[in-house]
Design a protein around this motif. Structure first.
Motif, PDB file in Angstrom:
ATOM      1  N   LEU A 594       0.833  -1.195   0.000  1.00 47.30           N
ATOM      2  CA  LEU A 594       0.000   0.000   0.000  1.00 47.30           C
ATOM      3  C   LEU A 594       0.873   1.253   0.000  1.00 47.30           C
ATOM      4  O   LEU A 594       1.998   1.238   0.520  1.00 47.30           O
ATOM      5  CB  LEU A 594      -0.890   0.034   1.246  1.00 47.30           C
ATOM      6  CG  LEU A 594      -1.805  -1.168   1.498  1.00 47.30           C
ATOM      7  CD1 LEU A 594      -2.517  -1.000   2.836  1.00 47.30           C
ATOM      8  CD2 LEU A 594      -2.813  -1.330   0.372  1.00 47.30           C
ATOM      9  N   PHE A 595       0.327   2.336  -0.567  1.00 44.97           N
ATOM     10  CA  PHE A 595       1.004   3.625  -0.438  1.00 44.97           C
ATOM     11  C   PHE A 595      -0.039   4.735  -0.361  1.00 44.97           C
ATOM     12  O   PHE A 595      -1.190   4.576  -0.768  1.00 44.97           O
ATOM     13  CB  PHE A 595       1.974   3.871  -1.597  1.00 44.97           C
ATOM     14  CG  PHE A 595       1.338   4.413  -2.855  1.00 44.97           C
ATOM     15  CD1 PHE A 595       1.317   5.781  -3.113  1.00 44.97           C
ATOM     16  CD2 PHE A 595       0.767   3.568  -3.798  1.00 44.97           C
ATOM     17  CE1 PHE A 595       0.740   6.296  -4.269  1.00 44.97           C
ATOM     18  CE2 PHE A 595       0.193   4.062  -4.959  1.00 44.97           C
ATOM     19  CZ  PHE A 595       0.181   5.429  -5.188  1.00 44.97           C
ATOM     20  N   PHE A 640       4.762   4.144   2.318  1.00 44.20           N
ATOM     21  CA  PHE A 640       4.377   2.844   1.766  1.00 44.20           C
ATOM     22  C   PHE A 640       4.586   1.762   2.821  1.00 44.20           C
ATOM     23  O   PHE A 640       5.393   1.917   3.756  1.00 44.20           O
ATOM     24  CB  PHE A 640       5.173   2.522   0.487  1.00 44.20           C
ATOM     25  CG  PHE A 640       6.666   2.575   0.641  1.00 44.20           C
ATOM     26  CD1 PHE A 640       7.393   1.462   1.044  1.00 44.20           C
ATOM     27  CD2 PHE A 640       7.359   3.747   0.372  1.00 44.20           C
ATOM     28  CE1 PHE A 640       8.763   1.514   1.186  1.00 44.20           C
ATOM     29  CE2 PHE A 640       8.735   3.810   0.505  1.00 44.20           C
ATOM     30  CZ  PHE A 640       9.441   2.688   0.912  1.00 44.20           C
ATOM     31  N   LEU A 641       3.840   0.672   2.682  1.00 45.81           N
ATOM     32  CA  LEU A 641       3.917  -0.471   3.590  1.00 45.81           C
ATOM     33  C   LEU A 641       3.909  -1.754   2.775  1.00 45.81           C
ATOM     34  O   LEU A 641       3.172  -1.869   1.789  1.00 45.81           O
ATOM     35  CB  LEU A 641       2.730  -0.487   4.557  1.00 45.81           C
ATOM     36  CG  LEU A 641       2.745   0.504   5.728  1.00 45.81           C
ATOM     37  CD1 LEU A 641       1.418   0.484   6.457  1.00 45.81           C
ATOM     38  CD2 LEU A 641       3.875   0.191   6.687  1.00 45.81           C
ATOM     39  N   ALA A 722       4.385  -9.802  11.289  1.00 44.83           N
ATOM     40  CA  ALA A 722       5.796  -9.714  11.675  1.00 44.83           C
ATOM     41  C   ALA A 722       6.637  -9.254  10.490  1.00 44.83           C
ATOM     42  O   ALA A 722       6.358  -9.574   9.332  1.00 44.83           O
ATOM     43  CB  ALA A 722       6.286 -11.067  12.183  1.00 44.83           C
ATOM     44  N   ARG A 723       7.663  -8.467  10.785  1.00 47.71           N
ATOM     45  CA  ARG A 723       8.640  -7.987   9.806  1.00 47.71           C
ATOM     46  C   ARG A 723       7.987  -7.191   8.671  1.00 47.71           C
ATOM     47  O   ARG A 723       8.344  -7.314   7.502  1.00 47.71           O
ATOM     48  CB  ARG A 723       9.456  -9.145   9.240  1.00 47.71           C
ATOM     49  CG  ARG A 723      10.084 -10.025  10.315  1.00 47.71           C
ATOM     50  CD  ARG A 723      11.241 -10.823   9.819  1.00 47.71           C
ATOM     51  NE  ARG A 723      12.389  -9.966   9.525  1.00 47.71           N
ATOM     52  CZ  ARG A 723      13.624 -10.428   9.286  1.00 47.71           C
ATOM     53  NH1 ARG A 723      13.841 -11.737   9.296  1.00 47.71           N
ATOM     54  NH2 ARG A 723      14.610  -9.608   9.023  1.00 47.71           N
ATOM     55  N   THR A 724       7.017  -6.360   9.054  1.00 45.87           N
ATOM     56  CA  THR A 724       6.393  -5.452   8.084  1.00 45.87           C
ATOM     57  C   THR A 724       7.409  -4.400   7.655  1.00 45.87           C
ATOM     58  O   THR A 724       8.137  -3.832   8.479  1.00 45.87           O
ATOM     59  CB  THR A 724       5.160  -4.773   8.700  1.00 45.87           C
ATOM     60  OG1 THR A 724       4.177  -5.774   8.998  1.00 45.87           O
ATOM     61  CG2 THR A 724       4.563  -3.751   7.749  1.00 45.87           C
ATOM     62  N   ILE A 725       7.462  -4.123   6.346  1.00 50.87           N
ATOM     63  CA  ILE A 725       8.403  -3.178   5.770  1.00 50.87           C
ATOM     64  C   ILE A 725       7.670  -1.862   5.514  1.00 50.87           C
ATOM     65  O   ILE A 725       6.515  -1.847   5.078  1.00 50.87           O
ATOM     66  CB  ILE A 725       9.001  -3.717   4.456  1.00 50.87           C
ATOM     67  CG1 ILE A 725       9.641  -5.091   4.691  1.00 50.87           C
ATOM     68  CG2 ILE A 725      10.002  -2.744   3.868  1.00 50.87           C
ATOM     69  CD1 ILE A 725      10.732  -5.082   5.733  1.00 50.87           C
ATOM     70  N   ALA A 726       8.350  -0.738   5.801  1.00 50.18           N
ATOM     71  CA  ALA A 726       7.708   0.563   5.662  1.00 50.18           C
ATOM     72  C   ALA A 726       8.710   1.595   5.172  1.00 50.18           C
ATOM     73  O   ALA A 726       9.930   1.384   5.204  1.00 50.18           O
ATOM     74  CB  ALA A 726       7.097   1.006   6.982  1.00 50.18           C
ATOM     75  N   GLY A 727       8.196   2.707   4.741  1.00 46.35           N
ATOM     76  CA  GLY A 727       9.022   3.836   4.331  1.00 46.35           C
ATOM     77  C   GLY A 727       8.188   5.092   4.238  1.00 46.35           C
ATOM     78  O   GLY A 727       6.983   5.032   3.972  1.00 46.35           O
ATOM     79  N   GLU A 728       8.810   6.238   4.485  1.00 47.76           N
ATOM     80  CA  GLU A 728       8.130   7.523   4.357  1.00 47.76           C
ATOM     81  C   GLU A 728       9.135   8.553   3.873  1.00 47.76           C
ATOM     82  O   GLU A 728      10.196   8.739   4.482  1.00 47.76           O
ATOM     83  CB  GLU A 728       7.503   7.963   5.682  1.00 47.76           C
ATOM     84  CG  GLU A 728       6.717   9.254   5.562  1.00 47.76           C
ATOM     85  CD  GLU A 728       5.776   9.495   6.734  1.00 47.76           C
ATOM     86  OE1 GLU A 728       5.165  10.581   6.793  1.00 47.76           O
ATOM     87  OE2 GLU A 728       5.643   8.586   7.593  1.00 47.76           O
TER      88      GLU A 728
END
Length: 841
Positions: A594-595, A640-641, A722-728
């Motif tokens: 998602l973003f 984003f996730l 578990a180990r969800t990846i994210a960024g902003e």
């Protein structure tokens, strides 16, 4: 507003052959939208009938019908009573009703014939007002027994002219800015504008006949001590007294018919007269029983805790901003001004002397009170849209004349007229402005002619004019309003439909192009775009591992939040984007990307309060500056996730779970697409895992954001996989950095020369620093640099790691020799050794 055509003809010269449809079409030309046409579509026999017998008959379905015999005179050709089945119960034997006989047609093309129903042959129908098309009441049939002229009605009499069903009524929708059209007078004026027909203003003769105010009138005091927006609640109050009225006198049939056609029910002569004047001229009136008044009338605001019982028999607690009509002798409220009168002073069967009130009330005050008490009325509907302040004396004169003529009363010589009528402010008009705004060439002479036609006083001076709007047009306040009138009266049909010319280029700003590119890139990489409301609470800050007090210091609190659990505006997109991820996971979607792009608020210092101004008032430059200063920075971010598998499993092989390298790939993809060079630096920032968090920045050090794996505590607190990846990332920073157009690079046709180098560094050394040093030392001929291996082991040494890089060199004008490539490689290694202590293996 329903406009009986016969009544309209008294005010304006409507052609004799003009139908309701023609009149409606003319009114549409000047902006009055047609709501419907009524009357003129019933064919007889529709007659007056007298109910002779009425036998209730219960049915198996639980319904009770009435088998009636009705005397319809000779209308049925036999003179015998007519047998009719009726399901209504609001009449009795002896009552006069309206019957339509077989062969007649009701509105909507509903043909009537004799038919068998409920075991009887029903030869016609007893009609309700809704079936006749003169109202909406369908609960019972129309009973004529209570009509003032009931004694003159005979069975078999044609009911079509009696009820005015042979006359047409045009219904129009009146917009809030055209309150003067809530009257026959106003609509007649508009019809004159549309067709050029001669309009006769009845107010001119009435105003000339109205006597001047004198000291013998009923005492009235205007005492508004709490004006709204600086405007007195009542600017003018006219009072006239008529004595010796016979309240039992019937309302003239022509007046009752017009009231009915206009959608109002005749009640009694004094009430009908006030309604007739209101519908005709647009000035609401109120009639008080003079015998119930005690002392002078005082117009004031309500006191705290004050109450009164209105004409609808409801006791209402008043608000201090309500404007009241009171009498000082009994210190009581007589009416909520401009809305509804009180039960104590209403006209009754014993009333003989009547005081007529014709006043001008402030539109804002009336509108607020009507909404506060949920008490809309015909009077408030007009006052809140603006009533002509010069109309009161003429309207009162017409009411007095009608009561004297039809009620047998005598008008008092005393006349009360207190207050200062509001005058319209002159407007300085550029006569070229209508042409510029509308796009039609209106000559200055045409502009002056149109404004004069609608009642304005125009004093022209070359290409400018001072325009004073008429008293009945409070909506004309500025130059654009006048320009709109010119376009309306000159004809909307003259305004051409022209497609706008597209601007040169894409029509997007640089910032819009960057935002669109980022969104398209993420969508192409398999992300789904979502939107979340930007509201959070302190619990979300705690769940993300933020310092709650520090986060609160940067947060803007809503004055009126939609939810008490989320009263704050977000400072991070991830704080709301996690809701979308949780929702998708809960619906059974395990592999999610998602973003979201949107604004965040980054408060700097204490939150300041923006000043407020009343609606319709242009704030001063100082106030506007304070409003802007109170708005905190609102940078645009993209977040984003990733959860679950990034590469799906299938017949092609096993899947691959998302990891930090996918986040880095996403960030690098965005910067590369914008022609920027970014690097990742190890960092420790919540809500990310301290060992799996990268700070993304440009080569000049500009901070773009963070990417990485969410902290295990954050994942547990929010219920994420578990180990969800994210960024902003900060989109505004990307927009600013990519502002310069990219320069085209000439491609070299000479071969590339690759060379590998392995460097041993301390475990604490960041690979990005090694890469930056190699690039700086390699020089301009370095085309690419790739880290392809990391080794930790005995050969590297304790606390050491080996980083293997592939360097690709290419010259634009020649093929590089082995010695040149070796020299360039050595320079790069030397730079890395100096910057990071790297040792070549």
């Amino acid at each position: 507003m329903r406009i009986p055509v016969d009544w309209l003809r008294e005010y304006v010269e409507v052609p004799a052959d003009a139908r309701g449809l023609d009149i409606a079409a003319s009114l549409v030309q000047v902006g009055l939208e047609e709501e419907g046409l009524h009357g003129g579509d019933i064919t007889g026999p529709l007659v007056v009938g007298r109910v002779l017998t009425m036998e209730p008959e219960p049915q198996k379905n639980g319904k009770t019908i009435n088998w009636c015999t009705v005397d319809v005179g000779a209308a049925n050709g036999t003179g015998e009573p007519q047998g009719i089945v009726c399901g209504a119960h609001n009449f009795a034997p002896g009552d006069l009703v309206v019957c339509i006989l077989p062969g007649g047609v009701l509105p909507g093309g509903f043909a009537i014939s004799a038919r068998k129903t409920y075991g009887h042959v029903s030869s016609g129908m007893i009609c309700s007002v809704r079936e006749l098309g003169i109202g909406e009441d369908h609960d019972g049939i129309l009973v004529l027994t209570d009509r003032p002229d009931a004694a003159s009605l005979v069975p078999g009499q044609d009911a079509i002219p009696l009820l005015g069903l042979d006359r047409e009524t045009v219904e129009v929708n009146v917009t809030p800015d055209r309150g003067y059209c809530f009257s026959i007078r106003g609509v007649a004026r508009e019809y004159s504008h549309a067709t050029g027909a001669r309009f006769t203003d009845p107010v001119l003769a009435l105003a000339a006949a109205a006597p001047a105010a004198n000291g013998d009138g009923y005492a009235v005091e205007l005492a508004d001590d709490a004006p709204i927006r600086g405007r007195q609640g009542c600017s003018r109050y006219v009072a006239r007294i008529v004595r010796g009225i016979d309240v039992s006198a019937p309302t003239p049939a022509w007046m009752a018919a017009r009231l009915t056609e206009a959608g109002m029910r005749p009640i009694s002569l004094p009430v009908d007269v006030t309604n007739y004047v209101m519908l005709g001229l647009g000035q609401p009136l109120h009639a008080f029983d003079l015998a119930t008044l005690n002392g002078p009338i005082v117009v004031r605001r309500a006191r705290a805790g004050e109450s009164m019982t209105t004409l609808d028999d409801v006791t209402r607690t008043l608000d201090p901003t309500d404007l009241l009509i009171t009498d000082s002798g009994a210190d009581r409220a007589l009416a909520i001004a401009g809305i509804m009168g009180g039960a104590d002073t209403e006209i009754s069967s014993v009333t003989t002397d009547v005081l007529i009130e014709a006043a001008h009330f402030d539109a804002v005050s009336i509108a607020r009170s009507a909404r506060r008490h949920k008490l809309p009325s015909e009077a408030s509907r007009r006052f809140e849209r603006g009533v002509d302040p010069q109309l009161a004396a003429a309207a009162a004169q017409l009411a007095v004349d009608l009561l004297v003529e039809h009620g047998g009363g005598v008008a008092d010589a005393g006349v009360t007229d207190v207050g200062d009528p509001i005058t319209t402010a002159p407007i300085d008009l550029d006569l070229e402005l209508p042409s510029r705004l509308v796009g039609v060439d209106y000559s200055p002479d045409r502009v002056v002619a149109v404004l004069t036609e609608i009642g304005c006083t125009v004093q022209r001076d070359g290409e400018r004019a001072v325009v004073t709007p008429p008293s009945w047009r409070p909506d004309l306040r500025n130059q654009p309003d006048l320009a709109e009138e010119v376009a309306r009266i000159d004809g909307y049909a003259r305004i051409p439909s022209v497609l706008p010319s597209p601007p040169v280029g894409s029509g997007l700003t640089h910032g819009q192009r960057v935002r669109r590119l980022v969104a398209n890139l993420l969508a192409a990489q398999g992300y789904s775009e979502v939107w979340n409301a930007p509201f959070v609470g302190d619990d979300r800050h705690a769940a993300l591992g933020y310092d709650v007090s520090a986060a609160r210091a940067r947060t803007v609190r809503l004055a009126n939040p939609l939810s008490d659990e989320a009263p704050l505006l977000r400072i991070s997109l991830l704080s709301t984007l996690v809701d979308s991820l949780r929702r998708n996971i809960s619906r059974g979607f395990k592999d999610v990307a998602l973003f979201e792009t949107g604004l965040v608020l980054a408060l700097e210092g204490a939150q300041s309060q923006a000043p407020t101004e009343d609606v319709g008032v242009l704030p001063s430059a100082e106030v506007l500056s304070r409003i802007r200063d109170a708005v905190p920075p609102q940078p645009r971010h993209v977040a984003f996730l990733l959860a679950g598998d990034r590469d799906r499993s299938g017949v092609w092989g096993a899947g691959r779970p998302a990891d930090i390298w996918d986040a880095l790939e996403t960030a690098y993809g965005i910067t590369t697409a914008l022609g920027l060079t970014a690097r990742a630096v190890a960092d420790n920032a919540m809500p990310f895992h301290p060992g799996r968090c990268a700070r993304i920045e440009l080569t000049d050090g500009t901070f773009l954001g963070h990417v990485g794996e969410l902290h295990p505590k954050v994942v547990a607190a929010l219920g994420l996989p578990a180990r969800t990846i994210a960024g902003e990332l900060i989109v505004d920073a990307l927009i600013a950095a990519s502002g310069e157009p990219a320069k085209a690079v000439t491609l070299s046709g000479f071969p590339i020369a690759n060379t590998d180098v392995a460097l041993v560094v301390d475990e604490s050394v960041v690979a990005a620093d090694v890469e930056a040093a190699l690039r700086q030392g390699a020089g301009e001929l370095l085309e690419s640099l790739t880290l392809f291996d990391i080794y930790r082991g005995a050969q590297a040494g304790e606390g050491k790691k080996s980083l293997a890089y592939r360097l690709a060199f290419r010259a634009p004008d020649r093929t590089l020799t082995t010695d040149e490539v070796s020299a360039l490689r050595d320079r790069a290694v030397a730079a890395a050794a100096k910057a990071t202590g790297a040792i070549q293996r």
